[in-house]
Each structure stands twice: as structure tokens, then as C-alpha cells.
Design a protein around this motif. Structure first.
Motif, PDB file in Angstrom:
ATOM      1  N   GLN A 120      38.479  40.188  51.729  1.00 53.27           N
ATOM      2  CA  GLN A 120      38.198  41.258  52.685  1.00 53.27           C
ATOM      3  C   GLN A 120      36.727  41.647  52.615  1.00 53.27           C
ATOM      4  O   GLN A 120      36.128  41.714  51.535  1.00 53.27           O
ATOM      5  N   GLY A 121      36.142  41.903  53.786  1.00 55.55           N
ATOM      6  CA  GLY A 121      34.749  42.321  53.830  1.00 55.55           C
ATOM      7  C   GLY A 121      34.257  42.409  55.260  1.00 55.55           C
ATOM      8  O   GLY A 121      34.949  42.043  56.209  1.00 55.55           O
TER       9      GLY A 121
ATOM     10  N   LYS B 215      33.331  35.488  54.351  1.00 51.33           N
ATOM     11  CA  LYS B 215      34.736  35.362  53.956  1.00 51.33           C
ATOM     12  C   LYS B 215      35.273  33.965  54.243  1.00 51.33           C
ATOM     13  O   LYS B 215      35.934  33.355  53.403  1.00 51.33           O
TER      14      LYS B 215
ATOM     15  N   GLN C 284      41.883  46.485  55.731  1.00 57.16           N
ATOM     16  CA  GLN C 284      42.666  46.795  54.545  1.00 57.16           C
ATOM     17  C   GLN C 284      44.125  46.555  54.915  1.00 57.16           C
ATOM     18  O   GLN C 284      44.680  47.258  55.750  1.00 57.16           O
TER      19      GLN C 284
ATOM     20  N   MET D 192      43.926  42.357  47.337  1.00 55.29           N
ATOM     21  CA  MET D 192      42.658  42.324  48.066  1.00 55.29           C
ATOM     22  C   MET D 192      41.515  41.937  47.126  1.00 55.29           C
ATOM     23  O   MET D 192      41.397  42.474  46.020  1.00 55.29           O
TER      24      MET D 192
ATOM     25  N   HIS E 247      37.677  42.200  47.568  1.00 56.88           N
ATOM     26  CA  HIS E 247      36.601  42.683  48.436  1.00 56.88           C
ATOM     27  C   HIS E 247      35.305  42.014  48.015  1.00 56.88           C
ATOM     28  O   HIS E 247      34.940  42.040  46.840  1.00 56.88           O
TER      29      HIS E 247
ATOM     30  N   GLU F 182      31.141  41.579  48.318  1.00 58.96           N
ATOM     31  CA  GLU F 182      29.949  42.369  48.614  1.00 58.96           C
ATOM     32  C   GLU F 182      28.826  41.459  49.110  1.00 58.96           C
ATOM     33  O   GLU F 182      28.942  40.230  49.117  1.00 58.96           O
TER      34      GLU F 182
ATOM     35  N   SER G 188      35.881  47.577  57.756  1.00 57.81           N
ATOM     36  CA  SER G 188      34.708  47.184  56.949  1.00 57.81           C
ATOM     37  C   SER G 188      33.393  47.474  57.649  1.00 57.81           C
ATOM     38  O   SER G 188      32.393  46.771  57.457  1.00 57.81           O
TER      39      SER G 188
ATOM     40  N   THR H 143      31.295  51.853  54.139  1.00 60.10           N
ATOM     41  CA  THR H 143      31.656  51.649  52.739  1.00 60.10           C
ATOM     42  C   THR H 143      31.683  52.977  52.001  1.00 60.10           C
ATOM     43  O   THR H 143      30.784  53.801  52.163  1.00 60.10           O
TER      44      THR H 143
END
Length: 762
Positions: free
Chosen positions: A262-263, A269, A372, A379, A381, A383, A528, A531
Motif C-alpha cells: 500500500q502507498g 508498488k 487501506q 498491509m 506500507h 515509503e 494515500s 500521511t
């Protein structure tokens, strides 16, 4: 007879090698790797067991720490070979198949137990680059990160499917420089009895031959049906931890493991999922297939049926509906190991949920998404990249020489792009097509044209990312936002590129707090686009803020929103005292970046009076902490802006110059302070009545500056006049009057006029 080993049936040669590998633990805490080479025998390096001290060596196998105890059978210190003997608790243990066949360029696979991390072992895939000049020669390996603790691991030649040697050393445990090993030929030469033991074992046990007698393990397509797309990355960097975490999550013992990468859009991704799949395609981890599904391209159910027909040879009956055909495929999927199902770019989990495989352990599901997806889905996530990795990515596209020539500019470019992989790749590829462009020219274009810069709108066909531009990566999410959520995005885009205190957003917006939270959580956070960086604190990514601002520019009410924001933030600046204490500084600090943004970006939205408040607030914030240089900078900037915006308003100019004069005074720069105070006094005498409090303050401050220089005769009349004006303005007992009297008394004391000083005080 011993008991049967509690092992799963290996579905790949790599699984079998794992089952032949053990972790060795010495009494002093040293650990290394070894492998089953014959019934009751383990092979490892001599240096691994050198400090055993006569104690048994603990053998850990398949996460069974107390599997067995081993003793030294034979040591060959010169060759760094140790043969260990142990009593097998099982009569069904596998053993490696040793072979001396080896060619330069052969791909190697090993599984070892490094002594720093990966408690349960990790694979490495180096390449054989040749032999050293030693006698006997050692194997040299490159492109794989051998780590301490991996010494003694079996080296599987992926071309032959047999073990060609044993790992001996690492070149650098923190990079992929590789390492070295001892060949099977040397092992056979020094331990000739292993030749017979190996032959006897493999005549009775056919597990190893089952795999290398097949077509060949290097033909992944034949063993692992897949429809993986091509990767467009030039060099995949900075996601090693995520790759490890993915594999760990997918192989936890659950009925159905669903993991989501997820991002935000453009963060990589899809590339991460593709790199994971391609790596494990080579490792044959998923022997029953890797199925790549694109959630937005076709109906996922149709894609599954198409894969089953073309890759697996399945033919669902025509009289079934789509869901029933998908279920038929799952039921009849030929299982020879694990199956990896990847669903890329999921925007609606409910739309794919019905088509996911049944809850059986061999089906592993990986999705990529901006959303989400809920507590039941694991998940991961991801960065943005670090500065170091971002620079390496740019370097891989434009050359190290070009990067080194403008390294400082390159760092600024990476910062402006927010270290987002898509932005970095677009800019890097653009620069590679423009060899005459300097990085500074690229930086200037980004600053002037921002998201409209050509570099951010020139996707090449071979890229993995499907987005035509950086803006397109965010447009997909924007289109799904409600009107209220979009309005919240407009508001957040006005803030600085810094953490945003949510209570500041609430105080400004005037919206219902619960509604505002829902727009934030269900709208921006869930997609996303925002943040959470701390308790009650949120932040936009650099490029998302640029995108939101571009949307704001097209909104009819943008100017009103900018004025409202600027006024709200400026009001906070009025609350900053001249000398803030520590608690006040801590309370004010989170607002300072946003007040700074108002004075730089939204200056045209401020009235002249508000403008003064904003700049003076920043000056007082730094002045109160003793940061006089920073305070002086803000006061000087304010002076410049006033002269540009309001040349006729001399009173505003006098006000800010008074603050600037004070900074010079605090720094001991009395000549500069004196000149400024005299300029301020001249302006005030023209703008105010002679008895005004403003003139009284300037007279007093100028008197202090003259007093500090020892100019007592010039300071005395100024102090006296200031006291009289303050009495007129505030009354005889006001603190301002007392302050002025103390200044005058101090001057008399400095001159030795003690009687006059005493009369003033008492």
C-alpha cells in the motif's frame, strides 16, 4: 530404525536444499551453517567449529533448535573443511548431491544462517566468476551478499542442479560484492570416503535426482506457469527490506494469506510486486504458477479464466457463469507447490473479493493498492526512497560522471521531487535523452513549470509505471474524492511542506469536526493522498501538494480561500510575545513553517497590517530565543516588502525598522541601531502627534543605544522626554514610566550623579 523426518515434501530443488541445510551453534555463541552430506554426517567449514572447546555442537534444523548434537569427525584446517558426525533422530533426512561440474558464469544458489539477522536463514544468489590462484584454488563469487554465519552453506549450481562447493568467506557483509567457496572437487579429494557414502545414499534415495533429471531447473517457464509483465526498471534499488517482509508475510501459517502493498501513486508498488515475483520465479518458490492480474484492465474473473486456459490447459464448462468458471479453475488448479496470485492496482476490494482463491495454504495472494483495505489484510506500507537511494536511481539513468559534476543540484532535485520513484525516474529518463542539459537547467524548469514541466510528462513506453505523467498518478485518486474531500485537499495545499497540526485545520475551516475527520480519514488518508506523521499531525507529499495546488488554481473560490488562510495564520502571529518562554516556543513552533509559507507564497493575500504582523511574529519568535541573525533576516525582508507594496505608508516602515534597530542593539551593533532609531524618529514625528506613545518608545530605545555607547549627554534628554510622554500616555505609576525612570537613574549613576539618581528612584 529412526523416526521419519517431520518435513514437507519438497516441490522445488531449492526446497530440498533448504531441508539439507542446518544451523550450527557453539557453546561460546558462535554460529554458522552446515549441510547433510551423508547419513549421520554434516559438512561445514573448519573455522566455523574451531572454537568448539571439546563441547558438542548444537544442530538446529527446520527451526528445531534441539534437533541433534554433532561431534568432530575429521578436521582439515589447511583446506578449511570440517566433517561432523551426529546420530540422526530420523532415517528420512535428505542429503545434498555433490558434483565437481562448474563453469565461469554459472548462477549459484545458497541458503545460510547469517549471524546478524534472519534467524531462520536466508537465500543468496551469487554468480561464479572464476578461481583464485591459490593451491588449491578457491571459488570466487560475485553479485550476492554473503554474510558472516553463512560459511559452510552448500553452493547449488543452478545450471546442473547439483552442489558444486561450500561457502567459505564474504568479501563485504554489507554489499553485494559476493564471497568465496571451496569446490566439491577439493572436498572429494580431501575426504575420499564421501565419494562412496554419496554414491550409496543417492542410489537408495531418489529425491535429488527427481529434480535435476527434469528438463532443467533454469527453464522457469516450464516449471512455473506465469504471465508476468516485463519490468522497465533500469536498476531496482532500496526495497530490500520490503522484499523480505513480503515473503515473510506471504508465508505465515494462515488458512489464506492476503498481503497488500500500500502507498501513494508513483511510489513503486507495482514494481515492488513485479520484482518480488520475478525473483521467486527464478527461485522456483511458486512451483504451481504466478498469476498476474490487473484490476483495472479487465474483469478479474475473466483474467483468471484466461490464465487457467492459456497457462494451465484448463477448460471450464461453457454452461457455467463467470464466478463458477473461476471456482472451477481454483478447484482444478494443478498443485505442485505454492501458487502466487498478484492483483495489481486494486481500487475496489469488494470487486475482486469474490474471485479470490479458496482458503487453502498453497494459495498466496498479493495485491497492490492505494487504499487501506481493512484489518483482515496484512498491509505493507511503502515509503519514499532515501536521498542516497534516490541519487543512485538518478545515477543509473544519467551516469555517475554527470551526477558527480552537479551533486549538490542533484540532491536539490531529489528533494523537490519528494524522493518519489516515479518522479525520479521520469526526470532521470528525460535527462538521459537530453545530454546537453545541466541538472541546474532541469531544476530551474521544475521550479518554474512545476508539474507541467516536460520531464514530468514524458513517460517512455518501456517503463513499468502505467502513468503518463506524475499528475496522472494522482488524478485517479482525485476523481474518486467527494466534493467535500476535494475542498479539504484545497485547504491542505495552502500549508507549508511540513507537518500540519490538525487543530489548526479545525480552527480555520469552521466545519463540523466529525465531518472534517471523515473527509480526512475516508477520503485523503484512505487513498494515500495524506500521511499521518504523529499524534494529531498530518502532512502532504511534495508532489501531491503541487498537484492539489494545480487543482486549486482552477477553482473559482481559490482567492477567497487563500485570503482566509493567510488571515488565520497571521492572527496566530499576533499571539507571539516579544520574549516567548520555553512553553510558548514549544506551542508556537509547529505553526512557524506555515506562517513562513504565508510570508513567501501567499503574500499577495495579506493586507499591509497583516503583512507586518506575519513578519514581526517570525522576527519575535527567533529574537526571543536569541537567534538574532534569523530575526534580523525577517525584519529586513519585511522592510523590502513594505517599500515595494506601500511606499506611501511610512508609519509601517517605521514600525519594522524599529524592530530591526532593536536587533542591532541586542547584537551590540550600536552605530547601526542609532542610525535606524533616528530614521524611525523622523518618520514618527511626521506621522504622529508629538505626545504619542510610539514616539515615547522610540525616544527611550534611542536613549538606550546612546547610553550603551557612553554618549550620556545625548541620551539624557531623550530619557527625560520619554518619561514625560509616558506619564502623559499611561499615568504616573505605569510600568512603562517606572522603566523610563530607571533608565534615567542608571544614566545618572554612570555619571556619578548619585543624588539626582536617588531622587528619581525614591
Amino acid at each position: 530404525m529412526g523416526a521419519k523426518a517431520n518435513t514437507m515434501i519438497p516441490t522445488t530443488l531449492y526446497d530440498l536444499l533448504h531441508q539439507c541445510s542446518v544451523k550450527l551453534l557453539l557453546s561460546d555463541g558462535t554460529r554458522g551453517t552446515g549441510f547433510f552430506v551423508a547419513p549421520g554426517y554434516l559438512l561445514t567449514c573448519e573455522h566455523v567449529v574451531r572454537n568448539h572447546g571439546g563441547f558438542p555442537i548444537q544442530v538446529s534444523w527446520q527451526q528445531q533448535d534441539n534437533f541433534a548434537e554433532a561431534h568432530i569427525e575429521e578436521i582439515l584446517e589447511e583446506y578449511d573443511i570440517a566433517l561432523l558426525h551426529f546420530v540422526p533422530p530420523s532415517d528420512d533426512l535428505p542429503c545434498v548431491y555433490l558434483s565437481d561440474e562448474l563453469k565461469v558464469g554459472d548462477e549459484i544458489y545458497l541458503f545460510g544462517y547469517p549471524d546478524t539477522e534472519y534467524e531462520n536463514g536466508r537465500p543468496v544468489t551469487p554468480e561464479f566468476e572464476g578461481f583464485t590462484g591459490d593451491a588449491p584454488p578457491f571459488m570466487l563469487l560475485e553479485k550476492g551478499q554473503l554474510q558472516p554465519g553463512m560459511s559452510g552453506a552448500a553452493l547449488l549450481n543452478r545450471r546442473t542442479g547439483k552442489v558444486c562447493g561450500m561457502a567459505k568467506f564474504t568479501r563485504d557483509q554489507f554489499t553485494d560484492l559476493g564471497g568465496g567457496g571451496i569446490t566439491s572437487a577439493v572436498i572429494f579429494q580431501q575426504l575420499p570416503k564421501l565419494v562412496k557414502l554419496q554414491q550409496e545414499f543417492h542410489q537408495q534415495d531418489q529425491r535429488w535426482q527427481k529434480f535435476f533429471n527434469q528438463d532443467t531447473p533454469s527453464k522457469e517457464q516450464a516449471i512455473c506457469p506465469n504471465n508476468l509483465p516485463r519490468s522497465g526498471t533500469v536498476r531496482f534499488l532500496g526495497r530490500e527490506n520490503e522484499l523480505t517482509a513480503l515473503h515473510t508475510r506471504l508465508h505465515q501459517i494462515d488458512e489464506l494469506t492476503i498481503t497488500a502493498i500500500q502507498g501513494m501513486g508513483g511510489i513503486g508498488k507495482t514494481e515492488l510486486a513485479l520484482q518480488y515475483a520475478r525473483y521467486h520465479l527464478k527461485q522456483l518458490t511458486y512451483g504451481s504458477g504466478i498469476c498476474w492480474l490487473q484490476a483495472k484492465k479487465l474483469d478479474v474473473g475473466t483474467e483468471i479464466v484466461n490464465f487457467a486456459q492459456t497457462q494451465l490447459g484448463l477448460t471450464p464448462p461453457n454452461n457455467l457463469n463467470l464466478l463458477e468458471q473461476v471456482q472451477f479453475c481454483w478447484r482444478n488448479w494443478p498443485i505442485q507447490g505454492d501458487v502466487l496470485i498478484i492483483v495489481d492496482d486494486v481500487a475496489d476490494y469488494a470487486a475482486i473479493k469474490l474471485y479470490l482463491p479458496p482458503q487453502e495454504p498453497h494459495f498466496k495472494v498479493l495485491v497492490t493498492t492505494r487504499l487501506q483495505l481493512g484489518a483482515s489484510i496484512q498491509m505493507i506500507h511503502i515509503e519514499v526512497l532515501s536521498e542516497d537511494i534516490s541519487l543512485k536511481l538518478i545515477e543509473s539513468l544519467i551516469s555517475s560522471e554527470r551526477l558527480a559534476q552537479e551533486l549538490t543540484v542533484a540532491k536539490a532535485l531529489c528533494r523537490w521531487l519528494g524522493y518519489l520513484p516515479l518522479g525520479l525516474e521520469l526526470v532521470g529518463r528525460f535527462l538521459s535523452r537530453k545530454p546537453d542539459w545541466t541538472l541546474e537547467k532541469m531544476q530551474q524548469q521544475l521550479k518554474s513549470k512545476r508539474l507541467q514541466a516536460r520531464a514530468l510528462n514524458k513517460r517512455q513506453a518501456d517503463m513499468t509505471a502505467i502513468h503518463e505523467s506524475a499528475a496522472a498518478a494522482f488524478e485517479l485518486s482525485w476523481q474518486t474524492l467527494s466534493k467535500e474531500e476535494q475542498h479539504l485537499a484545497y485547504r491542505l495545499s495552502l500549508f507549508a511542506l511540513a507537518p500540519i497540526p490538525w487543530d489548526l485545520v479545525e480552527a480555520w475551516s469552521g466545519e463540523d469536526e466529525d465531518d472534517l475527520e471523515d473527509w480526512r480519514d475516508d477520503g485523503l488518508l484512505n487513498r494515500s493522498l495524506l500521511t499521518r506523521v504523529g499524534q494529531g499531525t498530518y502532512q502532504l507529499h511534495q508532489l501531491i501538494r503541487e498537484y492539489f495546488r494545480s487543482k486549486l488554481d482552477d477553482w473559482p473560490k481559490a482567492d477567497n480561500l487563500k485570503r482566509s488562510f493567510s488571515q488565520k495564520i497571521t492572527q496566530i502571529s499576533k499571539q507571539i510575545p516579544q520574549t516567548p518562554n520555553r512553553e510558548q516556543i514549544l506551542e508556537i513552533t509547529p505553526t512557524i513553517p506555515h506562517l513562513t509559507e504565508v510570508t513567501t507564497t501567499w503574500l499577495d493575500s495579506l493586507s499591509n497590517e497583516s503583512l507586518i504582523c506575519a513578519f514581526v511574529g517570525l522576527g519575535k519568535f527567533y529574537e526571543g530565543q536569541g537567534f538574532y541573525r534569523e530575526a534580523k533576516t525577517w525584519y529586513e525582508k519585511c522592510t523590502q516588502v513594505i517599500k515595494q507594496k506601500s511606499r506611501e505608508n511610512l508609519s509601517l516602515l517605521a514600525s519594522i525598522q524599529g524592530h530591526l534597530a532593536r536587533i542591532h542593539q541586542l547584537q551590540g551593533q550600536y552605530n547601526e541601531s542609532e542610525k535606524l532609531y533616528k530614521q524611525v524618529l523622523k518618520i514618527q514625528e511626521k506621522s504622529f502627534q508629538i505626545s504619542s506613545p510610539e514616539i515615547a518608545e522610540t525616544l527611550n530605545d534611542l536613549g538606550v543605544t546612546l547610553y550603551k555607547q557612553g554618549k550620556y549627554s545625548e541620551a539624557e534628554p531623550l530619557f527625560s522626554q520619554a518619561v514625560q510622554l509616558r506619564k502623559t500616555a499611561y499615568g504616573d505609576v505605569h510600568s512603562k514610566v517606572v522603566e523610563g525612570q530607571n533608565n534615567l537613574a542608571g544614566l545618572y549613576n554612570a555619571q556619578g550623579r548619585y543624588d539626582e539618581a536617588e531622587k528619581i528612584i525614591y
